[in-house]
Write a protein that holds these residues in place. Structure first.
Motif, PDB file in Angstrom:
ATOM      1  N   PHE A   1       5.472   5.436   6.236  1.00  0.00           N
ATOM      2  CA  PHE A   1       6.922   5.481   6.056  1.00  0.00           C
ATOM      3  C   PHE A   1       7.318   5.064   4.642  1.00  0.00           C
ATOM      4  O   PHE A   1       8.096   5.746   3.966  1.00  0.00           O
ATOM      5  CB  PHE A   1       7.614   4.574   7.076  1.00  0.00           C
ATOM      6  CG  PHE A   1       9.109   4.492   6.907  1.00  0.00           C
ATOM      7  CD1 PHE A   1       9.923   5.527   7.341  1.00  0.00           C
ATOM      8  CD2 PHE A   1       9.702   3.396   6.288  1.00  0.00           C
ATOM      9  CE1 PHE A   1      11.301   5.468   7.172  1.00  0.00           C
ATOM     10  CE2 PHE A   1      11.071   3.328   6.119  1.00  0.00           C
ATOM     11  CZ  PHE A   1      11.879   4.369   6.560  1.00  0.00           C
ATOM     12  N   ILE A   2       6.768   3.934   4.178  1.00  0.00           N
ATOM     13  CA  ILE A   2       7.073   3.463   2.819  1.00  0.00           C
ATOM     14  C   ILE A   2       6.584   4.475   1.796  1.00  0.00           C
ATOM     15  O   ILE A   2       7.278   4.785   0.813  1.00  0.00           O
ATOM     16  CB  ILE A   2       6.421   2.089   2.564  1.00  0.00           C
ATOM     17  CG1 ILE A   2       6.978   1.037   3.515  1.00  0.00           C
ATOM     18  CG2 ILE A   2       6.651   1.659   1.109  1.00  0.00           C
ATOM     19  CD1 ILE A   2       8.445   0.744   3.351  1.00  0.00           C
ATOM     20  N   TYR A   3       5.407   5.010   2.038  1.00  0.00           N
ATOM     21  CA  TYR A   3       4.833   6.010   1.134  1.00  0.00           C
ATOM     22  C   TYR A   3       5.750   7.219   0.985  1.00  0.00           C
ATOM     23  O   TYR A   3       6.030   7.684  -0.131  1.00  0.00           O
ATOM     24  CB  TYR A   3       3.453   6.400   1.662  1.00  0.00           C
ATOM     25  CG  TYR A   3       2.984   7.798   1.374  1.00  0.00           C
ATOM     26  CD1 TYR A   3       2.729   8.223   0.088  1.00  0.00           C
ATOM     27  CD2 TYR A   3       2.760   8.696   2.412  1.00  0.00           C
ATOM     28  CE1 TYR A   3       2.282   9.513  -0.171  1.00  0.00           C
ATOM     29  CE2 TYR A   3       2.315   9.982   2.166  1.00  0.00           C
ATOM     30  CZ  TYR A   3       2.083  10.382   0.873  1.00  0.00           C
ATOM     31  OH  TYR A   3       1.647  11.652   0.621  1.00  0.00           O
ATOM     32  N   SER A   4       6.266   7.736   2.105  1.00  0.00           N
ATOM     33  CA  SER A   4       7.134   8.917   2.042  1.00  0.00           C
ATOM     34  C   SER A   4       8.451   8.610   1.345  1.00  0.00           C
ATOM     35  O   SER A   4       8.959   9.425   0.564  1.00  0.00           O
ATOM     36  CB  SER A   4       7.397   9.453   3.449  1.00  0.00           C
ATOM     37  OG  SER A   4       8.090   8.499   4.240  1.00  0.00           O
ATOM     38  N   GLN A   5       9.009   7.407   1.596  1.00  0.00           N
ATOM     39  CA  GLN A   5      10.280   7.047   0.970  1.00  0.00           C
ATOM     40  C   GLN A   5      10.132   6.871  -0.542  1.00  0.00           C
ATOM     41  O   GLN A   5      10.989   7.315  -1.320  1.00  0.00           O
ATOM     42  CB  GLN A   5      10.818   5.751   1.599  1.00  0.00           C
ATOM     43  CG  GLN A   5      11.198   5.873   3.057  1.00  0.00           C
ATOM     44  CD  GLN A   5      12.286   6.899   3.294  1.00  0.00           C
ATOM     45  OE1 GLN A   5      13.333   6.868   2.659  1.00  0.00           O
ATOM     46  NE2 GLN A   5      12.041   7.824   4.211  1.00  0.00           N
ATOM     47  N   VAL A   6       9.057   6.209  -0.948  1.00  0.00           N
ATOM     48  CA  VAL A   6       8.839   5.970  -2.376  1.00  0.00           C
ATOM     49  C   VAL A   6       8.541   7.282  -3.098  1.00  0.00           C
ATOM     50  O   VAL A   6       8.996   7.500  -4.225  1.00  0.00           O
ATOM     51  CB  VAL A   6       7.698   4.950  -2.586  1.00  0.00           C
ATOM     52  CG1 VAL A   6       7.351   4.812  -4.074  1.00  0.00           C
ATOM     53  CG2 VAL A   6       8.102   3.588  -2.020  1.00  0.00           C
TER      54      VAL A   6
ATOM     55  N   ALA B   1       0.837  -1.205   0.000  1.00  0.00           N
ATOM     56  CA  ALA B   1       0.000   0.000   0.000  1.00  0.00           C
ATOM     57  C   ALA B   1       0.870   1.254   0.000  1.00  0.00           C
ATOM     58  O   ALA B   1       0.632   2.189  -0.762  1.00  0.00           O
ATOM     59  CB  ALA B   1      -0.924   0.000   1.217  1.00  0.00           C
ATOM     60  N   GLY B   2       1.889   1.263   0.859  1.00  0.00           N
ATOM     61  CA  GLY B   2       2.785   2.410   0.896  1.00  0.00           C
ATOM     62  C   GLY B   2       3.505   2.611  -0.420  1.00  0.00           C
ATOM     63  O   GLY B   2       3.690   3.750  -0.881  1.00  0.00           O
ATOM     64  N   GLY B   3       3.904   1.495  -1.049  1.00  0.00           N
ATOM     65  CA  GLY B   3       4.586   1.581  -2.336  1.00  0.00           C
ATOM     66  C   GLY B   3       3.698   2.156  -3.425  1.00  0.00           C
ATOM     67  O   GLY B   3       4.127   3.027  -4.198  1.00  0.00           O
ATOM     68  N   LEU B   4       2.454   1.690  -3.494  1.00  0.00           N
ATOM     69  CA  LEU B   4       1.534   2.175  -4.529  1.00  0.00           C
ATOM     70  C   LEU B   4       1.181   3.649  -4.308  1.00  0.00           C
ATOM     71  O   LEU B   4       1.240   4.466  -5.242  1.00  0.00           O
ATOM     72  CB  LEU B   4       0.257   1.334  -4.529  1.00  0.00           C
ATOM     73  CG  LEU B   4       0.266   0.042  -5.351  1.00  0.00           C
ATOM     74  CD1 LEU B   4      -1.067  -0.675  -5.204  1.00  0.00           C
ATOM     75  CD2 LEU B   4       0.551   0.323  -6.817  1.00  0.00           C
ATOM     76  N   ILE B   5       0.813   3.987  -3.073  1.00  0.00           N
ATOM     77  CA  ILE B   5       0.425   5.370  -2.787  1.00  0.00           C
ATOM     78  C   ILE B   5       1.610   6.309  -3.007  1.00  0.00           C
ATOM     79  O   ILE B   5       1.475   7.408  -3.551  1.00  0.00           O
ATOM     80  CB  ILE B   5      -0.114   5.492  -1.349  1.00  0.00           C
ATOM     81  CG1 ILE B   5      -1.366   4.624  -1.182  1.00  0.00           C
ATOM     82  CG2 ILE B   5      -0.436   6.948  -1.016  1.00  0.00           C
ATOM     83  CD1 ILE B   5      -1.837   4.488   0.262  1.00  0.00           C
ATOM     84  N   GLY B   6       2.804   5.881  -2.574  1.00  0.00           N
ATOM     85  CA  GLY B   6       3.996   6.705  -2.760  1.00  0.00           C
ATOM     86  C   GLY B   6       4.354   6.892  -4.220  1.00  0.00           C
ATOM     87  O   GLY B   6       4.726   7.995  -4.647  1.00  0.00           O
ATOM     88  N   ALA B   7       4.238   5.811  -5.004  1.00  0.00           N
ATOM     89  CA  ALA B   7       4.534   5.905  -6.432  1.00  0.00           C
ATOM     90  C   ALA B   7       3.569   6.867  -7.114  1.00  0.00           C
ATOM     91  O   ALA B   7       3.975   7.725  -7.920  1.00  0.00           O
ATOM     92  CB  ALA B   7       4.465   4.526  -7.081  1.00  0.00           C
ATOM     93  N   GLY B   8       2.289   6.739  -6.780  1.00  0.00           N
ATOM     94  CA  GLY B   8       1.302   7.629  -7.379  1.00  0.00           C
ATOM     95  C   GLY B   8       1.525   9.081  -7.005  1.00  0.00           C
ATOM     96  O   GLY B   8       1.461   9.979  -7.852  1.00  0.00           O
ATOM     97  N   SER B   9       1.808   9.324  -5.726  1.00  0.00           N
ATOM     98  CA  SER B   9       2.054  10.696  -5.279  1.00  0.00           C
ATOM     99  C   SER B   9       3.300  11.271  -5.930  1.00  0.00           C
ATOM    100  O   SER B   9       3.331  12.443  -6.331  1.00  0.00           O
ATOM    101  CB  SER B   9       2.203  10.733  -3.751  1.00  0.00           C
ATOM    102  OG  SER B   9       1.012  10.346  -3.123  1.00  0.00           O
ATOM    103  N   GLY B  10       4.349  10.448  -6.041  1.00  0.00           N
ATOM    104  CA  GLY B  10       5.590  10.913  -6.667  1.00  0.00           C
ATOM    105  C   GLY B  10       5.392  11.271  -8.126  1.00  0.00           C
ATOM    106  O   GLY B  10       5.922  12.280  -8.610  1.00  0.00           O
ATOM    107  N   ILE B  11       4.622  10.454  -8.841  1.00  0.00           N
ATOM    108  CA  ILE B  11       4.341  10.735 -10.248  1.00  0.00           C
ATOM    109  C   ILE B  11       3.542  12.039 -10.375  1.00  0.00           C
ATOM    110  O   ILE B  11       3.839  12.892 -11.217  1.00  0.00           O
ATOM    111  CB  ILE B  11       3.574   9.571 -10.893  1.00  0.00           C
ATOM    112  CG1 ILE B  11       4.487   8.334 -10.989  1.00  0.00           C
ATOM    113  CG2 ILE B  11       3.048   9.953 -12.285  1.00  0.00           C
ATOM    114  CD1 ILE B  11       3.763   7.073 -11.411  1.00  0.00           C
ATOM    115  N   ALA B  12       2.515  12.192  -9.527  1.00  0.00           N
ATOM    116  CA  ALA B  12       1.695  13.410  -9.591  1.00  0.00           C
ATOM    117  C   ALA B  12       2.511  14.647  -9.242  1.00  0.00           C
ATOM    118  O   ALA B  12       2.345  15.711  -9.850  1.00  0.00           O
ATOM    119  CB  ALA B  12       0.500  13.280  -8.643  1.00  0.00           C
ATOM    120  N   PHE B  13       3.428  14.516  -8.276  1.00  0.00           N
ATOM    121  CA  PHE B  13       4.247  15.648  -7.869  1.00  0.00           C
ATOM    122  C   PHE B  13       5.290  16.018  -8.912  1.00  0.00           C
ATOM    123  O   PHE B  13       5.895  17.083  -8.847  1.00  0.00           O
ATOM    124  CB  PHE B  13       4.948  15.360  -6.541  1.00  0.00           C
ATOM    125  CG  PHE B  13       4.402  16.162  -5.392  1.00  0.00           C
ATOM    126  CD1 PHE B  13       4.206  17.527  -5.504  1.00  0.00           C
ATOM    127  CD2 PHE B  13       4.094  15.553  -4.189  1.00  0.00           C
ATOM    128  CE1 PHE B  13       3.717  18.276  -4.450  1.00  0.00           C
ATOM    129  CE2 PHE B  13       3.600  16.281  -3.121  1.00  0.00           C
ATOM    130  CZ  PHE B  13       3.407  17.650  -3.250  1.00  0.00           C
TER     131      PHE B  13
END
Length: 284
Positions: free
Chosen positions: A182-187, A114-126
């Motif tokens: 944590f995973i979300y922020s790192q990704v 979950a953290g990986g998916l949410i982080g990847a999506g947020s990173g792409i959008a940002f």
């Protein structure tokens, strides 16, 4: 990437659509089935969803985002505001349209995924000139007005959120939720830096001019002379400074040591390099 390409509407809409869709899917297909709180405004929405079970997670997210966007109207640029509003609508739509869940039974694996998916999506959008809405709006507004770091705002908000979550969630689910965040922020940080990361190189040699010419000829990168002096010898010498991408590191190394096998070389990570032939400064 040139400035016109970065600032084009279709490119920003594409990034936000892709990133926000991944965020919404990650929340609905992984975080919600396991009872995780994802952090930020979406985390507040999920917490109320678990407490009341009245509205859908997407509906709660939209409701709590309304006051955030009212604040954002006065605190951020109109371009960032409308791009982020679009991002929020895509997240909500993805959450509402996602049916079922990803069949991950182990809670720890689900939290990591979950953290990986949410982080990847947020990173792409940002990577665009907008975001997926929510806490990003407040963080950017406070950063522009008071120079508060976006990470500091996020940390403070989530600290309060998870303290409140302890009153309604069991400790295990809260700890798994912390893993998600944590995973979300790192990704997210990884996706933000993966295209901008460069290597800065400092070269100390008695053959500085020869090395500089070889770098410009073979690696096709500019070189700056820094005037240094040996602390022990007292001799003045030219110190070379250059910046390369990751693909050019080995070629640069071979170029330097072909000229001077005794050269002293320092490689360092530069997370974001702005300027000619590198990234352009992004203005929201």
């Amino acid at each position: 990437m040139n400035r016109d390409y970065t600032y084009s509407i279709w490119w920003n809409v594409l990034l936000i659509t892709l990133g926000a869709s991944i965020v919404g899917y990650g929340i609905k297909a992984l975080a919600v089935p396991h009872g995780f709180v994802s952090g930020g405004v979406s985390g507040v929405g999920l917490l109320f969803y678990y407490m009341t079970d009245k509205l859908s997670p997407g509906s709660w997210l939209f409701l709590f985002s309304v006051p955030v966007f009212l604040y954002g109207w006065f605190g951020v640029s109109r371009r960032f505001f409308f791009y982020s509003l679009y991002g929020l609508l895509v997240v909500v739509a993805a959450m509402e349209l996602t049916q079922g869940q990803i069949p991950v039974k182990d809670p720890m694996l689900a939290a990591i995924a979950a953290g990986g998916l949410i982080g990847a999506g947020s990173g792409i959008a940002f990577r665009s000139l907008g975001s997926t809405g929510g806490l990003d709006i407040v963080a950017v507004a406070l950063n522009q007005r008071y120079n508060l770091r976006i990470g500091q705002v996020s940390f403070a908000f989530n600290a309060v959120l998870f303290t409140c979550a302890l009153l309604f969630l069991d400790v295990d689910r809260m700890l798994y939720s912390l893993v998600v965040v944590f995973i979300y922020s790192q990704v997210t940080e990884y996706f933000l830096g993966m295209f901008n990361q460069r290597k800065y190189v400092i070269i100390i040699s008695n053959h500085g001019e020869e090395i500089a010419k070889a770098i410009m000829d073979n690696v096709h990168r500019g070189v700056t002379y820094l005037h240094g002096q040996g602390a022990y010898s007292g001799n003045s010498k030219k110190v070379l400074l250059t910046v390369v991408n990751n693909m050019q590191v080995k070629r640069l190394e071979e170029t330097v040591y072909n000229v001077d096998p005794e050269a002293f070389t320092i490689f360092g990570n530069a997370m974001n390099v702005l300027g000619n032939r590198f990234s352009k400064r992004k203005t929201y």
